[in-house]
Write a protein that holds these residues in place. Sequence first.
Motif, PDB file in Angstrom:
ATOM      1  N   ARG A   1      -0.494   4.051  -5.191  1.00  0.00           N
ATOM      2  CA  ARG A   1      -0.493   4.864  -6.412  1.00  0.00           C
ATOM      3  C   ARG A   1      -0.145   4.031  -7.631  1.00  0.00           C
ATOM      4  O   ARG A   1      -0.665   4.243  -8.714  1.00  0.00           O
ATOM      5  N   MET A   2       0.739   3.074  -7.454  1.00  0.00           N
ATOM      6  CA  MET A   2       1.160   2.240  -8.581  1.00  0.00           C
ATOM      7  C   MET A   2       0.156   1.136  -8.907  1.00  0.00           C
ATOM      8  O   MET A   2      -0.044   0.812 -10.061  1.00  0.00           O
ATOM      9  N   SER A   3      -0.455   0.572  -7.886  1.00  0.00           N
ATOM     10  CA  SER A   3      -1.284  -0.611  -8.089  1.00  0.00           C
ATOM     11  C   SER A   3      -2.781  -0.366  -7.938  1.00  0.00           C
ATOM     12  O   SER A   3      -3.565  -1.245  -8.246  1.00  0.00           O
ATOM     13  N   GLY A   4      -3.175   0.767  -7.420  1.00  0.00           N
ATOM     14  CA  GLY A   4      -4.583   1.040  -7.175  1.00  0.00           C
ATOM     15  C   GLY A   4      -5.007   0.549  -5.799  1.00  0.00           C
ATOM     16  O   GLY A   4      -4.267  -0.143  -5.104  1.00  0.00           O
ATOM     17  N   TYR A   5      -6.237   0.921  -5.410  1.00  0.00           N
ATOM     18  CA  TYR A   5      -6.744   0.575  -4.078  1.00  0.00           C
ATOM     19  C   TYR A   5      -6.914  -0.922  -3.880  1.00  0.00           C
ATOM     20  O   TYR A   5      -6.896  -1.409  -2.756  1.00  0.00           O
ATOM     21  N   GLY A   6      -7.077  -1.665  -4.957  1.00  0.00           N
ATOM     22  CA  GLY A   6      -7.261  -3.109  -4.860  1.00  0.00           C
ATOM     23  C   GLY A   6      -6.123  -3.820  -4.145  1.00  0.00           C
ATOM     24  O   GLY A   6      -6.330  -4.859  -3.521  1.00  0.00           O
ATOM     25  N   ILE A   7      -4.941  -3.251  -4.198  1.00  0.00           N
ATOM     26  CA  ILE A   7      -3.789  -3.869  -3.532  1.00  0.00           C
ATOM     27  C   ILE A   7      -3.995  -3.952  -2.017  1.00  0.00           C
ATOM     28  O   ILE A   7      -3.448  -4.826  -1.357  1.00  0.00           O
ATOM     29  N   LEU A   8      -4.816  -3.072  -1.471  1.00  0.00           N
ATOM     30  CA  LEU A   8      -5.072  -3.073  -0.028  1.00  0.00           C
ATOM     31  C   LEU A   8      -5.810  -4.334   0.415  1.00  0.00           C
ATOM     32  O   LEU A   8      -5.735  -4.721   1.573  1.00  0.00           O
ATOM     33  N   LYS A   9      -6.506  -4.986  -0.511  1.00  0.00           N
ATOM     34  CA  LYS A   9      -7.230  -6.220  -0.203  1.00  0.00           C
ATOM     35  C   LYS A   9      -6.367  -7.459  -0.410  1.00  0.00           C
ATOM     36  O   LYS A   9      -6.766  -8.551  -0.042  1.00  0.00           O
TER      37      LYS A   9
ATOM     38  N   ARG B   1      -3.537  -8.896   0.945  1.00  0.00           N
ATOM     39  CA  ARG B   1      -2.700  -8.742   2.134  1.00  0.00           C
ATOM     40  C   ARG B   1      -1.270  -9.268   1.971  1.00  0.00           C
ATOM     41  O   ARG B   1      -0.326  -8.605   2.347  1.00  0.00           O
ATOM     42  N   LYS B   2      -1.128 -10.448   1.418  1.00  0.00           N
ATOM     43  CA  LYS B   2       0.214 -11.032   1.287  1.00  0.00           C
ATOM     44  C   LYS B   2       1.066 -10.226   0.314  1.00  0.00           C
ATOM     45  O   LYS B   2       2.233  -9.962   0.564  1.00  0.00           O
ATOM     46  N   ARG B   3       0.458  -9.861  -0.790  1.00  0.00           N
ATOM     47  CA  ARG B   3       1.196  -9.087  -1.781  1.00  0.00           C
ATOM     48  C   ARG B   3       1.545  -7.703  -1.230  1.00  0.00           C
ATOM     49  O   ARG B   3       2.653  -7.213  -1.406  1.00  0.00           O
ATOM     50  N   LEU B   4       0.598  -7.082  -0.541  1.00  0.00           N
ATOM     51  CA  LEU B   4       0.844  -5.782   0.072  1.00  0.00           C
ATOM     52  C   LEU B   4       2.001  -5.864   1.065  1.00  0.00           C
ATOM     53  O   LEU B   4       2.903  -5.034   1.051  1.00  0.00           O
ATOM     54  N   ALA B   5       1.980  -6.876   1.910  1.00  0.00           N
ATOM     55  CA  ALA B   5       3.051  -7.051   2.891  1.00  0.00           C
ATOM     56  C   ALA B   5       4.401  -7.249   2.201  1.00  0.00           C
ATOM     57  O   ALA B   5       5.418  -6.718   2.655  1.00  0.00           O
ATOM     58  N   ALA B   6       4.407  -7.994   1.096  1.00  0.00           N
ATOM     59  CA  ALA B   6       5.667  -8.227   0.367  1.00  0.00           C
ATOM     60  C   ALA B   6       6.199  -6.923  -0.222  1.00  0.00           C
ATOM     61  O   ALA B   6       7.394  -6.629  -0.113  1.00  0.00           O
ATOM     62  N   TYR B   7       5.320  -6.142  -0.843  1.00  0.00           N
ATOM     63  CA  TYR B   7       5.749  -4.858  -1.396  1.00  0.00           C
ATOM     64  C   TYR B   7       6.265  -3.934  -0.294  1.00  0.00           C
ATOM     65  O   TYR B   7       7.296  -3.288  -0.447  1.00  0.00           O
ATOM     66  N   LEU B   8       5.524  -3.868   0.798  1.00  0.00           N
ATOM     67  CA  LEU B   8       5.944  -3.006   1.905  1.00  0.00           C
ATOM     68  C   LEU B   8       7.291  -3.450   2.477  1.00  0.00           C
ATOM     69  O   LEU B   8       8.134  -2.613   2.803  1.00  0.00           O
ATOM     70  N   SER B   9       7.492  -4.750   2.561  1.00  0.00           N
ATOM     71  CA  SER B   9       8.767  -5.267   3.065  1.00  0.00           C
ATOM     72  C   SER B   9       9.924  -4.882   2.153  1.00  0.00           C
ATOM     73  O   SER B   9      11.031  -4.627   2.618  1.00  0.00           O
ATOM     74  N   ASP B  10       9.657  -4.839   0.849  1.00  0.00           N
ATOM     75  CA  ASP B  10      10.694  -4.431  -0.094  1.00  0.00           C
ATOM     76  C   ASP B  10      11.031  -2.950   0.042  1.00  0.00           C
ATOM     77  O   ASP B  10      12.184  -2.553  -0.035  1.00  0.00           O
ATOM     78  N   LEU B  11      10.002  -2.127   0.208  1.00  0.00           N
ATOM     79  CA  LEU B  11      10.201  -0.676   0.200  1.00  0.00           C
ATOM     80  C   LEU B  11      10.476  -0.071   1.572  1.00  0.00           C
ATOM     81  O   LEU B  11      11.059   1.008   1.658  1.00  0.00           O
TER      82      LEU B  11
ATOM     83  N   ASP C   1      12.537  -1.698   7.349  1.00  0.00           N
ATOM     84  CA  ASP C   1      12.761  -1.422   8.764  1.00  0.00           C
ATOM     85  C   ASP C   1      11.471  -1.257   9.560  1.00  0.00           C
ATOM     86  O   ASP C   1      11.503  -0.921  10.734  1.00  0.00           O
ATOM     87  N   HIS C   2      10.336  -1.486   8.930  1.00  0.00           N
ATOM     88  CA  HIS C   2       9.036  -1.272   9.583  1.00  0.00           C
ATOM     89  C   HIS C   2       8.233  -2.565   9.642  1.00  0.00           C
ATOM     90  O   HIS C   2       7.053  -2.597   9.293  1.00  0.00           O
ATOM     91  N   ARG C   3       8.865  -3.625  10.122  1.00  0.00           N
ATOM     92  CA  ARG C   3       8.231  -4.945  10.147  1.00  0.00           C
ATOM     93  C   ARG C   3       6.951  -4.978  10.975  1.00  0.00           C
ATOM     94  O   ARG C   3       5.966  -5.579  10.569  1.00  0.00           O
ATOM     95  N   ASN C   4       6.949  -4.348  12.162  1.00  0.00           N
ATOM     96  CA  ASN C   4       5.752  -4.380  13.001  1.00  0.00           C
ATOM     97  C   ASN C   4       4.580  -3.674  12.330  1.00  0.00           C
ATOM     98  O   ASN C   4       3.457  -4.187  12.320  1.00  0.00           O
ATOM     99  N   GLU C   5       4.838  -2.503  11.774  1.00  0.00           N
ATOM    100  CA  GLU C   5       3.782  -1.755  11.090  1.00  0.00           C
ATOM    101  C   GLU C   5       3.226  -2.545   9.906  1.00  0.00           C
ATOM    102  O   GLU C   5       2.019  -2.599   9.698  1.00  0.00           O
ATOM    103  N   ILE C   6       4.121  -3.176   9.151  1.00  0.00           N
ATOM    104  CA  ILE C   6       3.711  -3.962   7.994  1.00  0.00           C
ATOM    105  C   ILE C   6       2.827  -5.133   8.428  1.00  0.00           C
ATOM    106  O   ILE C   6       1.765  -5.367   7.855  1.00  0.00           O
ATOM    107  N   ARG C   7       3.254  -5.830   9.449  1.00  0.00           N
ATOM    108  CA  ARG C   7       2.505  -6.996   9.937  1.00  0.00           C
ATOM    109  C   ARG C   7       1.119  -6.590  10.442  1.00  0.00           C
ATOM    110  O   ARG C   7       0.107  -7.164  10.028  1.00  0.00           O
ATOM    111  N   ILE C   8       1.065  -5.605  11.299  1.00  0.00           N
ATOM    112  CA  ILE C   8      -0.218  -5.174  11.874  1.00  0.00           C
ATOM    113  C   ILE C   8      -1.128  -4.595  10.796  1.00  0.00           C
ATOM    114  O   ILE C   8      -2.309  -4.917  10.716  1.00  0.00           O
ATOM    115  N   PHE C   9      -0.581  -3.724   9.948  1.00  0.00           N
ATOM    116  CA  PHE C   9      -1.398  -3.087   8.910  1.00  0.00           C
ATOM    117  C   PHE C   9      -1.964  -4.118   7.949  1.00  0.00           C
ATOM    118  O   PHE C   9      -3.159  -4.120   7.667  1.00  0.00           O
ATOM    119  N   SER C  10      -1.107  -4.991   7.425  1.00  0.00           N
ATOM    120  CA  SER C  10      -1.573  -5.942   6.415  1.00  0.00           C
ATOM    121  C   SER C  10      -2.555  -6.965   6.997  1.00  0.00           C
ATOM    122  O   SER C  10      -3.473  -7.399   6.303  1.00  0.00           O
TER     123      SER C  10
END
Length: 146
Positions: A51-59, A61-71, A74-83
């Motif tokens: 919502r904050m960055s737009g759909y482009g953030i999904l492409k 991967r490293k930045r997405l993983a970093a944001y997810l890790s910040d927010l 506790d979901h390291r496996n999900e973040i790794r697999i998803f990104s």
Amino acid sequence: MMELNCVSCKGQWYIEETDGMEVRYCPYCADKIWEQDKAGSFDKALLKIVRMSGYGILKERKRLAAYLSDLAPDHRNEIRIFSKSCSDTLINLFCASDQGEHTRQQTISKAKQMLLDREGLSQTWTDMIVDELVNVFGWRSDESRL
């Protein structure tokens, strides 16, 4: 450059590359846009980031993983697999469906097949990734179009 979108006023602007956390208020409506508190769950964190960055953030991967890790630390496996699994091809498939090129159900089926065959993911991980993308693209509220 990074594109930011305000959920409240729909304002759109660009800033230099950043971790995203120091941009706290929309320059148009002054609404709070980034909160440094943890989102808690993986799905809430992902939705907030898109919502904050737009759909482009999904492409991005490293930045997405970093944001997810910040927010959602506790979901390291999900973040790794998803990104790692969100390839440009997969995201483009969802974007094309959102533009009416094929039905959402066709997109979901193609995405699942892609993740199972090309990425070699288990059915559980495949379902989780596709469910998160369906949620992020806002398809949950419009089940009839699936």
